[in-house]
Design a protein around this motif. Sequence first.
Motif, PDB file in Angstrom:
ATOM      1  N   PHE A  63       0.842  -1.202   0.000  1.00  0.00           N
ATOM      2  CA  PHE A  63       0.000   0.000   0.000  1.00  0.00           C
ATOM      3  C   PHE A  63       0.875   1.248   0.000  1.00  0.00           C
ATOM      4  CE2 PHE A  63      -2.277   3.425   2.098  1.00  0.00           C
ATOM      5  CZ  PHE A  63      -3.507   3.412   1.461  1.00  0.00           C
ATOM      6  N   SER A  76      -4.619  -0.396  -4.293  1.00  0.00           N
ATOM      7  CA  SER A  76      -5.271   0.490  -3.335  1.00  0.00           C
ATOM      8  C   SER A  76      -4.370   1.670  -2.991  1.00  0.00           C
ATOM      9  CB  SER A  76      -5.629  -0.290  -2.067  1.00  0.00           C
ATOM     10  OG  SER A  76      -6.251   0.542  -1.112  1.00  0.00           O
ATOM     11  N   SER A 129      -8.886  -5.306  -2.224  1.00  0.00           N
ATOM     12  CA  SER A 129      -8.391  -5.313  -0.846  1.00  0.00           C
ATOM     13  C   SER A 129      -9.524  -5.144   0.160  1.00  0.00           C
ATOM     14  CB  SER A 129      -7.338  -4.219  -0.647  1.00  0.00           C
ATOM     15  OG  SER A 129      -7.869  -2.954  -0.934  1.00  0.00           O
ATOM     16  N   TYR A 162      -3.410  -4.575  -2.579  1.00  0.00           N
ATOM     17  CA  TYR A 162      -3.029  -3.446  -1.727  1.00  0.00           C
ATOM     18  C   TYR A 162      -2.157  -2.444  -2.459  1.00  0.00           C
ATOM     19  CZ  TYR A 162      -5.225  -5.050   2.524  1.00  0.00           C
ATOM     20  OH  TYR A 162      -6.162  -5.392   3.468  1.00  0.00           O
ATOM     21  N   ARG A 177     -10.080   1.188  -6.863  1.00  0.00           N
ATOM     22  CA  ARG A 177      -8.828   0.430  -6.859  1.00  0.00           C
ATOM     23  C   ARG A 177      -8.653  -0.388  -5.579  1.00  0.00           C
ATOM     24  NH1 ARG A 177      -3.700   3.428  -9.762  1.00  0.00           N
ATOM     25  NH2 ARG A 177      -4.751   4.000 -11.693  1.00  0.00           N
ATOM     26  N   SER A 178      -9.372  -0.023  -4.542  1.00  0.00           N
ATOM     27  CA  SER A 178      -9.316  -0.761  -3.281  1.00  0.00           C
ATOM     28  C   SER A 178     -10.348  -1.871  -3.215  1.00  0.00           C
ATOM     29  CB  SER A 178      -9.529   0.204  -2.105  1.00  0.00           C
ATOM     30  OG  SER A 178      -8.567   1.236  -2.112  1.00  0.00           O
ATOM     31  N   SER A 179     -11.087  -2.101  -4.283  1.00  0.00           N
ATOM     32  CA  SER A 179     -12.207  -3.051  -4.232  1.00  0.00           C
ATOM     33  C   SER A 179     -11.740  -4.454  -3.840  1.00  0.00           C
ATOM     34  CB  SER A 179     -12.933  -3.088  -5.581  1.00  0.00           C
ATOM     35  OG  SER A 179     -12.038  -3.461  -6.630  1.00  0.00           O
ATOM     36  N   VAL A 191      -7.134  -2.204 -11.228  1.00  0.00           N
ATOM     37  CA  VAL A 191      -6.901  -3.252 -10.236  1.00  0.00           C
ATOM     38  C   VAL A 191      -7.255  -4.631 -10.774  1.00  0.00           C
ATOM     39  CG1 VAL A 191      -9.189  -3.039  -9.135  1.00  0.00           C
ATOM     40  CG2 VAL A 191      -7.245  -3.893  -7.817  1.00  0.00           C
ATOM     41  N   PHE A 212      -9.588   5.834  -5.849  1.00  0.00           N
ATOM     42  CA  PHE A 212      -9.106   5.149  -4.650  1.00  0.00           C
ATOM     43  C   PHE A 212     -10.085   4.071  -4.189  1.00  0.00           C
ATOM     44  CE2 PHE A 212      -9.461   5.191   0.083  1.00  0.00           C
ATOM     45  CZ  PHE A 212      -8.391   4.340   0.336  1.00  0.00           C
TER      46      PHE A 212
END
Length: 475
Positions: A43, A165, A343, A162, A339-341, A404, A336
């Motif tokens: 991350f 993310s 994680s 990560y 892209r964190s989906s 991602v 953000f």
Amino acid sequence: MSSESLHEQHLLSSVRNDQDEADILQQKSRPRRLLFKLGLSFFLFGMINNVLYVIILSAALDLVPSSTPKGIILFCNITPSLIAKIGWPYVLKGRIRYAKRLIGCCLLSVFGMIIIALFDSVFTRLLGICFASFSSGLGELTFLQLSTTYHPPSVAGHSVGYFASGTGAAGLVGASIWWIVRGLGVRTGVGLSSVMPLVIPLTYYLLLPKSSAFSDLGLPASYEDEVIGAPVTTSYAPLPTDEESEEQQLEVDMEPKEPIGLSLVEKWTLVKPLLPKYMLPLFSVYLLEYTINQGIAPTLLYPVPSPTEHWFLSLIIHSIRDYYPLWQLVYQATVFLSRSSISFGLPPLPTRLLPLPAVVQSIILTMLVLESALGIFDSSPTFGFSVVFLLIAIEGICGGLAYVNVFYRINQDQDTHSSTSSDPERIKQEREFKIGSIGFSDSSGILLASLIAMPTELELCKAQAARGRMFCKSL
């Protein structure tokens, strides 16, 4: 047997049971600690590596004169990155020296930002942007390749999720930082940000777990199994990964060997099946996305809201120049989240749906062009502002999902595509090359978008002036 002896045996048995329970708890908590450290490391890698790139884009209005198209910033911010992504995976051969690469990227980023901060000429600032861009492109390539050295695939998927993310957080953090410090001026604002790359080597040496630490933890075979709670698999023997693994390999086999490296023909053979499956969807999304951000968004301007009629908007928008960084902030915030989906535990998109974000992006681009040129949502400034806000948010969601999911799928493909060789080092280099080669598609999409964005911004501004809307001329 005396009662005292029985009592001692009972105490010893109790102590052993307590020790066994402690060992079991420690054994269960170890994978969680390692995965947490791995996720946090990647991350931070993603966030710090990309944050300067976002700060530069967010500061586009302040880095060049108003008469200069902002697309030149995007051009200088992506071309060196594209060169890095082409040069390293396609030209260089042999084992990747991760530590040396990351230290070099860190120093180059710091140098580039200092140049931007200290010099006022447009040419010198663009040169500093080029240095930072090259470092960012090489860094992203390196971290994605580093993720393939972790096994089993669930751990590799964990690191990619990560990292993505973190790159999304970089957008939010970078846009927010410039929103806050832009009042201090370019010299102070950019100068303060030049220390951020130092986090990368510190994370690599002090926080990142070694890939060998995951070899005997019995983790799920794939990241998707981990998300849905599938049973764990047997231990997975990791491949050689870095400088330490090279020393271990030399201890096992002291006979001199010819260095292993993939030829250009072998690399092209590996790339061909990736072109329609991964590269084209990612290229299309980034072409549309950055055409919107750099060519259309600077022209999406509305009257400055008055405190009496729009008290909330008046807290955010104080001048015409505030709209562009606001659109960047909205876009980066939604990038953000999307892209964190993975994680966050959401299932990845099926491979067949990877082109879907690009289709949605094309619709958004068409609507925003019509709004900028013709004012199709101009029934009231608040309505037009709200619709544009929503469209840019959806644009960010689509862009983040494309990023991602493409890199997640190619990361997992590293273990599903069989190699023609049984040599562990060759298999490792093939995995690193495959994921490294994908970066060419998003960077080339951004580069083409920068060329399209410059005339697009100028023509849309002319169209607005022709209908009496002069906001873009006053920037």
